[in-house]
Design an enzyme around this catalytic site. Sequence first.
Site, PDB file in Angstrom:
ATOM      1  N   ALA A  66     -15.690   8.278  14.043  1.00 42.01           N
ATOM      2  CA  ALA A  66     -16.772   7.388  14.465  1.00 42.01           C
ATOM      3  C   ALA A  66     -18.074   7.807  13.790  1.00 42.01           C
ATOM      4  CB  ALA A  66     -16.929   7.477  15.978  1.00 42.01           C
ATOM      5  N   GLY A 105     -12.099   9.425  15.274  1.00 42.49           N
ATOM      6  CA  GLY A 105     -11.664   8.036  15.216  1.00 42.49           C
ATOM      7  C   GLY A 105     -10.775   7.748  14.007  1.00 42.49           C
ATOM      8  N   GLU A 108      -7.509   8.683  15.172  1.00 43.85           N
ATOM      9  CA  GLU A 108      -7.069   7.725  16.200  1.00 43.85           C
ATOM     10  C   GLU A 108      -6.566   6.441  15.555  1.00 43.85           C
ATOM     11  OE1 GLU A 108     -10.889   8.171  18.468  1.00 43.85           O
ATOM     12  OE2 GLU A 108      -9.516   8.159  20.157  1.00 43.85           O
ATOM     13  N   GLU A 128     -13.845  15.763  18.868  1.00 44.17           N
ATOM     14  CA  GLU A 128     -14.836  15.151  19.765  1.00 44.17           C
ATOM     15  C   GLU A 128     -15.441  16.125  20.763  1.00 44.17           C
ATOM     16  OE1 GLU A 128     -12.201  13.643  18.650  1.00 44.17           O
ATOM     17  OE2 GLU A 128     -12.640  11.535  18.239  1.00 44.17           O
TER      18      GLU A 128
HETATM   19  N1  COA Z   1     -20.656  10.048  11.240  1.00 46.78           N
HETATM   20  C1  COA Z   1     -21.750   9.884  10.495  1.00 46.78           C
HETATM   21  N2  COA Z   1     -22.116  10.721   9.522  1.00 46.78           N
HETATM   22  C2  COA Z   1     -21.321  11.773   9.307  1.00 46.78           C
HETATM   23  C3  COA Z   1     -20.164  12.019  10.051  1.00 46.78           C
HETATM   24  C4  COA Z   1     -19.828  11.092  11.059  1.00 46.78           C
HETATM   25  N3  COA Z   1     -18.742  11.226  11.824  1.00 46.78           N
HETATM   26  N4  COA Z   1     -19.592  13.147   9.609  1.00 46.78           N
HETATM   27  C5  COA Z   1     -20.374  13.605   8.620  1.00 46.78           C
HETATM   28  N5  COA Z   1     -21.417  12.768   8.434  1.00 46.78           N
HETATM   29  C6  COA Z   1     -22.502  12.890   7.443  1.00 46.78           C
HETATM   30  C7  COA Z   1     -23.299  14.159   7.652  1.00 46.78           C
HETATM   31  O1  COA Z   1     -24.308  13.963   8.617  1.00 46.78           O
HETATM   32  C8  COA Z   1     -23.837  14.399   6.267  1.00 46.78           C
HETATM   33  O2  COA Z   1     -24.922  13.537   6.102  1.00 46.78           O
HETATM   34  P1  COA Z   1     -26.238  14.019   5.301  1.00 46.78           P
HETATM   35  O3  COA Z   1     -25.757  14.337   3.925  1.00 46.78           O
HETATM   36  O4  COA Z   1     -27.138  12.834   5.385  1.00 46.78           O
HETATM   37  O5  COA Z   1     -26.734  15.204   6.028  1.00 46.78           O
HETATM   38  C9  COA Z   1     -22.729  13.903   5.365  1.00 46.78           C
HETATM   39  O6  COA Z   1     -21.925  13.038   6.168  1.00 46.78           O
HETATM   40  C10 COA Z   1     -21.859  14.988   4.811  1.00 46.78           C
HETATM   41  O7  COA Z   1     -21.420  15.790   5.891  1.00 46.78           O
HETATM   42  P2  COA Z   1     -21.345  17.388   5.797  1.00 46.78           P
HETATM   43  O8  COA Z   1     -20.868  17.878   7.096  1.00 46.78           O
HETATM   44  O9  COA Z   1     -22.630  17.900   5.278  1.00 46.78           O
HETATM   45  O10 COA Z   1     -20.245  17.529   4.654  1.00 46.78           O
HETATM   46  P3  COA Z   1     -18.967  18.432   4.563  1.00 46.78           P
HETATM   47  O11 COA Z   1     -18.262  17.979   3.351  1.00 46.78           O
HETATM   48  O12 COA Z   1     -19.363  19.860   4.730  1.00 46.78           O
HETATM   49  O13 COA Z   1     -18.069  18.094   5.855  1.00 46.78           O
HETATM   50  C11 COA Z   1     -16.835  16.765   7.418  1.00 46.78           C
HETATM   51  C12 COA Z   1     -17.463  16.867   6.001  1.00 46.78           C
HETATM   52  C13 COA Z   1     -16.322  15.363   7.596  1.00 46.78           C
HETATM   53  C14 COA Z   1     -15.698  17.773   7.557  1.00 46.78           C
HETATM   54  C15 COA Z   1     -17.909  17.112   8.479  1.00 46.78           C
HETATM   55  O14 COA Z   1     -19.041  16.331   8.220  1.00 46.78           O
HETATM   56  C16 COA Z   1     -17.508  16.856   9.909  1.00 46.78           C
HETATM   57  O15 COA Z   1     -16.814  17.648  10.504  1.00 46.78           O
HETATM   58  N6  COA Z   1     -17.987  15.727  10.479  1.00 46.78           N
HETATM   59  C17 COA Z   1     -17.863  15.462  11.887  1.00 46.78           C
HETATM   60  C18 COA Z   1     -16.568  14.823  12.210  1.00 46.78           C
HETATM   61  C19 COA Z   1     -16.512  14.453  13.658  1.00 46.78           C
HETATM   62  O16 COA Z   1     -16.948  15.151  14.535  1.00 46.78           O
HETATM   63  N7  COA Z   1     -15.933  13.298  13.889  1.00 46.78           N
HETATM   64  C20 COA Z   1     -15.729  12.827  15.197  1.00 46.78           C
HETATM   65  C21 COA Z   1     -16.798  11.868  15.506  1.00 46.78           C
HETATM   66  S1  COA Z   1     -16.566  11.391  17.197  1.00 46.78           S
END
Ligand code: COA
Length: 697
Positions: A66, A105, A108, A128
């Site tokens: 999400a 998501g 999911e 989450e």
């Molecule tokens: N929604 C919106 N933006 C997201 C996002 C999400 N679920 N996950 C990551 N981003 C954004 C970050 O804020 C960052 O934005 P910025 O460059 O403007 O700061 C960008 O994507 C890159 O993320 P970052 O974490 O810096 O890169 P990474 O390559 O180190 O890691 C992920 C990538 C996907 C592993 C990590 O971002 C992550 O774990 N995200 C959260 C996932 C999550 O919790 N999902 C469940 C949502 S309910």
Amino acid sequence: MAEAGAAVTLRRDGELLLASIAHPPVNALSHAVRAGLMAALDAARADPAIRALILSGAGKNFSAGADVREFGQPFKAPELGEVVERTEAFGKPVIAALHGNALGGGLELALACHFRIALAGTRLALPEVRLGIIPGAGGTQRLPRLIGAAAALGVIAEARELSAAEALKLGLVDECVPDDLEGAAMRFARRLFAEGRPIRRTGQISPGPVDEALFAEAQRGVSRRQRGFKAPPEAIRAVRLAHELPLKEGLARELEICMALLNGEQSRAQRHAFAAEREIARIPGLPPDTQLRPLARAAVIGCGVMGRGIAMALAGAGIAVSLTGRSLAAAREVHAAIGKSYESAVTRGALTAAQGAERLGLIVAAEEDRAAGDADLVIEAISEDPEAKQALFARLGARCRPGAILASNTSFLDLRALAAASGRPADVAGLHFFNPAHLMRLVEVVRTTDTAPEVVASLLGLARRMGKIPVLVGAKEGFVANRMLARRSREALFLIEEGALPEEVDRALVNFGFPIGPFAVQDLGGLDVVLATRRARFGTLTERERQADLLEQLVAAGRLGQKSAAGWYRYDAERRAQPDPEVAALIARHAARRGIVRRAITESEITERCLYAMINEGARLLEEGIVPRAQEIDVIWLHGFGFPAYRGGPMFHADLTGLRQVLDGLTKYRGSVGDEYFSPAPLIERLAQAGHGFYGP
Ligand code: COA
């Protein structure tokens, strides 16, 4: 082929429709993606020649889940749950082709697909709970149906990540391929047609009865490992519902629980922490394309506990390290000890044998002169003696090659004096690691006004290469972490002079959510070590702090903490802490000598004084420009001292409390403890008067 909106692209290959989520940076399931997925389903349904739909992600990930930026606002239709439901109910096979990250998501959605193929190396997770919520689009109802409650509980309630290989073993994915994901997904689809295999809907799998023992164990696990967090027990409750209710009802209850958590303070705080960690990577005035200096070879000067941990952290990032000590023999001894610690990491399964050997191979024991001459980066980690450090920086300034970076791990000494001693202040910065340096993720990167921007950028990049969270701070005594910690330690000490016992102060802060209290932590580190720091900083202490010499008294009595089985507490053979009446008596005698009449102190006074003293200092750090934003302070406390993530960090917590209330508390304690300790920072007065917080109105 028509595009289903820019966020999901469509391509046709014979009887297959390939839909790819193309929404940089991480394919979050924003409104445009959800609409695009619906359009892809429409397109697959409308064309009778299409026999199956393959869903994949463009770029580095399938999907990060999400879109967290949409949280806190009403979700625009179609909501993720709708997309997921429609995917599962779809009349033609839908196959998820997973790579990179398939999170939240994103996973999911994949669970609602009829089949799943993953590229080797894919990470699958439902993180989450880290954001203070539970999956809200069927994750808690479908995952246990697919892989059983035992495995699902770890993934959902503890955010345990699965590798593609584990997912294959658990039956979460049907196939794991080493390469050519798209080709494999297409071959898989065509095999389905050839074999006439029916669609398998995860939601239709019977989940079986509740295993009471398993759920009880899961509850115990989260109350131990995630104490104070509301989402994990709720996640367990939701998984249980999968076993108790029909799918449709289970989904409705899951969404209800998710939304209630999303609107709660804990999730706000945890989402703040997630955003703050990313925000602080954007540094005002430091363009992202700042030139970096090459950092292939490092020298670590000083092979005590910190030097050793720093060498291991560097080797873990593939950097060659020369480690020096008071003598070559001392450095060799530490090198051997590092070898032992890698061996035990291999035995524990934390490292492979090859990784252990590679890391050890990167570290060599060396003499200072040689090590410094070869290095792109020198990290000084000798004891906190200003004269010794200045002399070392003078030698390094002369010996290191031009362009080499000279960093100090000092936690409170004046970095500007070291920079001046080196004769090349543009090359000098602080790299303040936390003990144990190879495990703790926080690193304060400290710059003086002379530090060159490329030195700052290079050190931030280096810390990230080491898997750390670097926070850039200004060079003033104690930087951020120790300066604020000193205020908390001071209050803890004053509180026990005034009437509390060490165990009461510890209990209050543990109840607040810290993993360990300030006195127990001192016992762990060694009271002689804490006393050495106190002596080094004696000149900065107030008269009352100087006279609060309980540490001196304990050390003089041979109470050095856990290592001598007695410190603020006494310890049994299993190192379990017991409050010690002897300490209570020592404190009472001390108070009587100093003419302090001890009184009963409430838990809320303990918590407030410790926290408000920190928050007030945090405000001063902002006023002085030591950090540009409150986010830096929160990240430092979350990762350096175990500030509970569900409170978002001290500054966010202050906002949740309300700065007006913080100001009232400061004013009250100024009256009882004294002006020099609790005069409110002007920033807090200003913000509270305007009805604002550190993070805005
Ligand atoms: N929604 C919106 N933006 C997201 C996002 C999400 N679920 N996950 C990551 N981003 C954004 C970050 O804020 C960052 O934005 P910025 O460059 O403007 O700061 C960008 O994507 C890159 O993320 P970052 O974490 O810096 O890169 P990474 O390559 O180190 O890691 C992920 C990538 C996907 C592993 C990590 O971002 C992550 O774990 N995200 C959260 C996932 C999550 O919790 N999902 C469940 C949502 S309910």
